[in-house]
Structures are given as structure tokens and as C-alpha cells.
Design a protein around this motif. Structure first.
Motif, mmCIF file in Angstrom:
data_model
loop_
_atom_site.group_PDB
_atom_site.id
_atom_site.type_symbol
_atom_site.label_atom_id
_atom_site.label_comp_id
_atom_site.label_asym_id
_atom_site.label_seq_id
_atom_site.Cartn_x
_atom_site.Cartn_y
_atom_site.Cartn_z
ATOM 1 N N ILE A 125 0.999 -1.184 0.034
ATOM 2 C CA ILE A 125 -0.008 -0.050 -0.066
ATOM 3 C C ILE A 125 1.023 1.306 0.038
ATOM 4 C CG2 ILE A 125 -1.797 1.404 1.199
ATOM 5 C CD1 ILE A 125 -2.731 -1.408 2.593
ATOM 6 N N ARG A 126 0.797 2.061 -0.978
ATOM 7 C CA ARG A 126 1.706 3.311 -1.067
ATOM 8 C C ARG A 126 0.697 4.643 -1.201
ATOM 9 N NH1 ARG A 126 4.047 1.075 -6.675
ATOM 10 N NH2 ARG A 126 2.469 1.706 -8.084
ATOM 11 N N ALA A 127 1.473 5.522 -0.804
ATOM 12 C CA ALA A 127 0.835 6.832 -0.965
ATOM 13 C C ALA A 127 1.704 7.922 -1.433
ATOM 14 C CB ALA A 127 0.111 7.305 0.459
ATOM 15 N N GLN A 128 1.168 8.858 -2.129
ATOM 16 C CA GLN A 128 1.959 9.901 -2.707
ATOM 17 C C GLN A 128 0.897 11.170 -2.405
ATOM 18 O OE1 GLN A 128 2.922 9.494 -6.702
ATOM 19 N NE2 GLN A 128 1.211 8.336 -7.315
ATOM 20 N N GLU A 129 1.691 12.104 -2.362
ATOM 21 C CA GLU A 129 0.840 13.827 -2.164
ATOM 22 C C GLU A 129 0.619 13.980 -3.691
ATOM 23 O OE1 GLU A 129 1.572 18.014 -0.612
ATOM 24 O OE2 GLU A 129 1.815 16.476 0.838
ATOM 25 N N ILE A 130 -0.585 14.395 -3.858
ATOM 26 C CA ILE A 130 -0.877 15.006 -5.125
ATOM 27 C C ILE A 130 -1.873 16.233 -4.830
ATOM 28 C CG2 ILE A 130 -1.190 12.661 -6.048
ATOM 29 C CD1 ILE A 130 -4.167 12.972 -5.774
#
Length: 106
Positions: free
Chosen positions: A98-103
Motif C-alpha cells: 500500500i503506497r501513498a503519494q501527495e497529489i
């Protein structure tokens, strides 16, 4: 959700459990509904699965994967750790990514 910074969370899921059994359409639909209820929406890429490859013990292993995405205004590490651990148990997997990036929503 307002315009401005938020996070895109990607959940990479195998289409087969660690036991070699196909993960059913109903399971994916239930997960999508759960995430939609929590985050107000979710997108699945289940019908057009990708292929994941990795090195393990000198060999290349692979999975056919599905991706589910949600947008979240903030990241709660405790929620996502617990969620990941649950998925690992349910799908008999050593690790679910599970990965997240700021957008920025435009």
C-alpha cells in the motif's frame, strides 16, 4: 474534497491468494464498497490486471495484480497498517503493498 493537496493511496492486490486460489470478484467488490464508504470514493483496476514481478531467493516470482485507489485528505498510518495486515491475512500473503503519494487536485 476541496482542491489542494491530498494523498493518492494505491493498494496492490494479487488476483490469487497465497494458497493459489483465485480471489473472487465478490471479495474485490466488498473491499471497494468498504473503501468507498470510508473515503467517499474508490477506483478499481481489477478487470485489466497488471503483472507484478520481484526477485526472491535468486528467482523471479510474479503475480497478476489488481490496483485499488482512493484519495484521502490525510494519512492515518495506524489505520493503513491495520488494513494492510488484515489484507495479508485474508489473502495469505507475506506482504501487500500500500503506497501513498501527495497529489494536488486540479
Amino acid at each position: 474534497m476541496t482542491a489542494g493537496p491530498c494523498h493518492l493511496v494505491e493498494i496492490l492486490l494479487p488476483k490469487q491468494s497465497g494458497n493459489g486460489k483465485p480471489v473472487g470478484k465478490e471479495w474485490f467488490e466488498g473491499l471497494l464498497e468498504e473503501l468507498t464508504d470510508k473515503f467517499g470514493g474508490a477506483t478499481s483496476f481489477v478487470r485489466s490486471p497488471g503483472k507484478g514481478l520481484w526477485q526472491s531467493g535468486g528467482q523471479t516470482e510474479g503475480d497478476t495484480i489488481a490496483v485499488i485507489e482512493v484519495m484521502a485528505e490525510s494519512i492515518d498510518p495506524d489505520y493503513w497498517r491495520s488494513f494492510r495486515e488484515r489484507l495479508e491475512r485474508e489473502l495469505a500473503q507475506e506482504e501487500i503493498i500500500i503506497r501513498a503519494q501527495e497529489i494536488r487536485r486540479l
